[in-house]
Design a protein around this motif. Structure first.
Motif, PDB file in Angstrom:
ATOM      1  N   HIS A  11       0.819  -1.208   0.000  1.00  9.52           N
ATOM      2  CA  HIS A  11       0.000   0.000   0.000  1.00  9.52           C
ATOM      3  C   HIS A  11       0.854   1.260   0.000  1.00  9.52           C
ATOM      4  CE1 HIS A  11      -2.456   3.267   1.725  1.00  9.52           C
ATOM      5  NE2 HIS A  11      -3.461   2.670   1.093  1.00  9.52           N
ATOM      6  N   THR A  12       1.778   1.353   0.933  1.00  9.91           N
ATOM      7  CA  THR A  12       2.641   2.521   1.076  1.00  9.91           C
ATOM      8  C   THR A  12       4.088   2.044   1.014  1.00  9.91           C
ATOM      9  OG1 THR A  12       0.985   3.602   2.464  1.00  9.91           O
ATOM     10  CG2 THR A  12       3.241   4.467   2.567  1.00  9.91           C
ATOM     11  N   ASN A  28       0.213  -0.500  -8.825  1.00  7.81           N
ATOM     12  CA  ASN A  28      -0.897  -0.646  -7.878  1.00  7.81           C
ATOM     13  C   ASN A  28      -0.607  -0.058  -6.505  1.00  7.81           C
ATOM     14  OD1 ASN A  28      -2.947  -1.853  -9.369  1.00  7.81           O
ATOM     15  ND2 ASN A  28      -1.995  -3.874  -9.188  1.00  7.81           N
ATOM     16  N   HIS A  30      -0.405   2.526  -3.611  1.00  7.66           N
ATOM     17  CA  HIS A  30      -1.201   3.710  -3.314  1.00  7.66           C
ATOM     18  C   HIS A  30      -0.328   4.938  -3.088  1.00  7.66           C
ATOM     19  CE1 HIS A  30      -3.506   6.513  -0.763  1.00  7.66           C
ATOM     20  NE2 HIS A  30      -4.562   6.086  -1.439  1.00  7.66           N
ATOM     21  N   THR A  31       0.643   4.823  -2.207  1.00  7.41           N
ATOM     22  CA  THR A  31       1.536   5.923  -1.858  1.00  7.41           C
ATOM     23  C   THR A  31       2.965   5.469  -2.099  1.00  7.41           C
ATOM     24  OG1 THR A  31      -0.037   6.675  -0.180  1.00  7.41           O
ATOM     25  CG2 THR A  31       2.232   7.485  -0.005  1.00  7.41           C
ATOM     26  N   ASN A  47      -1.705   5.490 -11.993  1.00  8.48           N
ATOM     27  CA  ASN A  47      -2.799   5.223 -11.054  1.00  8.48           C
ATOM     28  C   ASN A  47      -2.370   5.296  -9.594  1.00  8.48           C
ATOM     29  OD1 ASN A  47      -4.833   4.892 -12.975  1.00  8.48           O
ATOM     30  ND2 ASN A  47      -4.120   2.802 -13.395  1.00  8.48           N
ATOM     31  N   VAL A  48      -1.131   5.639  -9.355  1.00  6.87           N
ATOM     32  CA  VAL A  48      -0.667   5.826  -7.980  1.00  6.87           C
ATOM     33  C   VAL A  48      -1.376   7.058  -7.414  1.00  6.87           C
ATOM     34  CG1 VAL A  48       1.353   6.395  -6.570  1.00  6.87           C
ATOM     35  CG2 VAL A  48       1.558   4.728  -8.425  1.00  6.87           C
ATOM     36  N   HIS A  49      -1.820   7.005  -6.184  1.00  6.16           N
ATOM     37  CA  HIS A  49      -2.544   8.120  -5.569  1.00  6.16           C
ATOM     38  C   HIS A  49      -1.594   9.250  -5.170  1.00  6.16           C
ATOM     39  CE1 HIS A  49      -4.510  10.371  -2.299  1.00  6.16           C
ATOM     40  NE2 HIS A  49      -5.626  10.118  -2.958  1.00  6.16           N
TER      41      HIS A  49
END
Length: 186
Positions: A11-12, A28, A30-31, A47-49
């Motif tokens: 995720h991070t 994929n 997120h951070t 698509n990374v936030h």
């Protein structure tokens, strides 16, 4: 660490100051912090936030149009025309000049850039123009938070509705229009 292909579901992920160069498997995450790396190719990271590319070798950022929070400070990026939908964009200490496509960015840091024309940025919520050569800020009267520290701005008559305004280290002398500013730094 060089091979990060097994980390695609993290995720991070902080890879700052590593020797990583190929990040195509990290689409994929997120951070993702890639600051202070030799990364150049970020085409797979659209698509990374939240993406930190501070002090990297990245130049082409066209694929990053859907990133929410993007740090490109201290990069060689010059063309940011694809980044108009980014929510929070840091371009501090870049060679960026043309920001006409960034009028819908919510939070925009243009400090220490070559930007001079900011007429299209009237819808930005928080705008940092410190230490730029900007002189005309007449279109920025609806900005919520505006940092003009160290600029060449002298006429601030249009900024009476700005909520938070930093005019320190400027040559502004007439502040008569700023009576409704909530927080004012002179």
């Amino acid at each position: 660490i060089i091979d990060v292909s097994a980390l695609s579901k993290v995720h991070t992920l902080d890879l700052s100051y590593t020797k990583v160069t190929n990040v195509s498997a990290l689409y994929n995450v997120h951070t993702l912090d890639l600051s202070h790396t030799k990364v150049t190719d970020v085409h797979a990271l659209g698509n990374v936030h939240t993406l930190d590319l501070n002090d990297t070798e990245v130049e082409n950022v066209t694929a990053l149009r859907n990133v929410h929070t993007l740090n490109l400070s201290f990069t060689k990026v010059t063309n940011v025309s694809a980044l108009g939908n980014v929510h929070t964009l840091d371009l501090n200490c870049t060679e960026v000049e043309d920001v006409t496509s960034l009028g819908n960015v919510h939070t925009l840091n243009l400090s220490f850039t070559k930007v001079t024309d900011v007429r299209t940025l009237s819808n930005v919520h928080t705008l940092n123009l410190s230490n730029t050569k900007v002189t005309d800020v007449s279109a920025l009267g609806n900005i919520h938070t505006l940092n003009l520290r160290g600029t060449r701005v002298t006429d601030v008559s249009a900024l009476g509705h700005v909520h938070t305004l930093n005019l320190s280290c400027t040559n502004v002398t007439d502040v008569s229009a700023l009576g409704n500013v909530h927080k004012l730094d002179l």
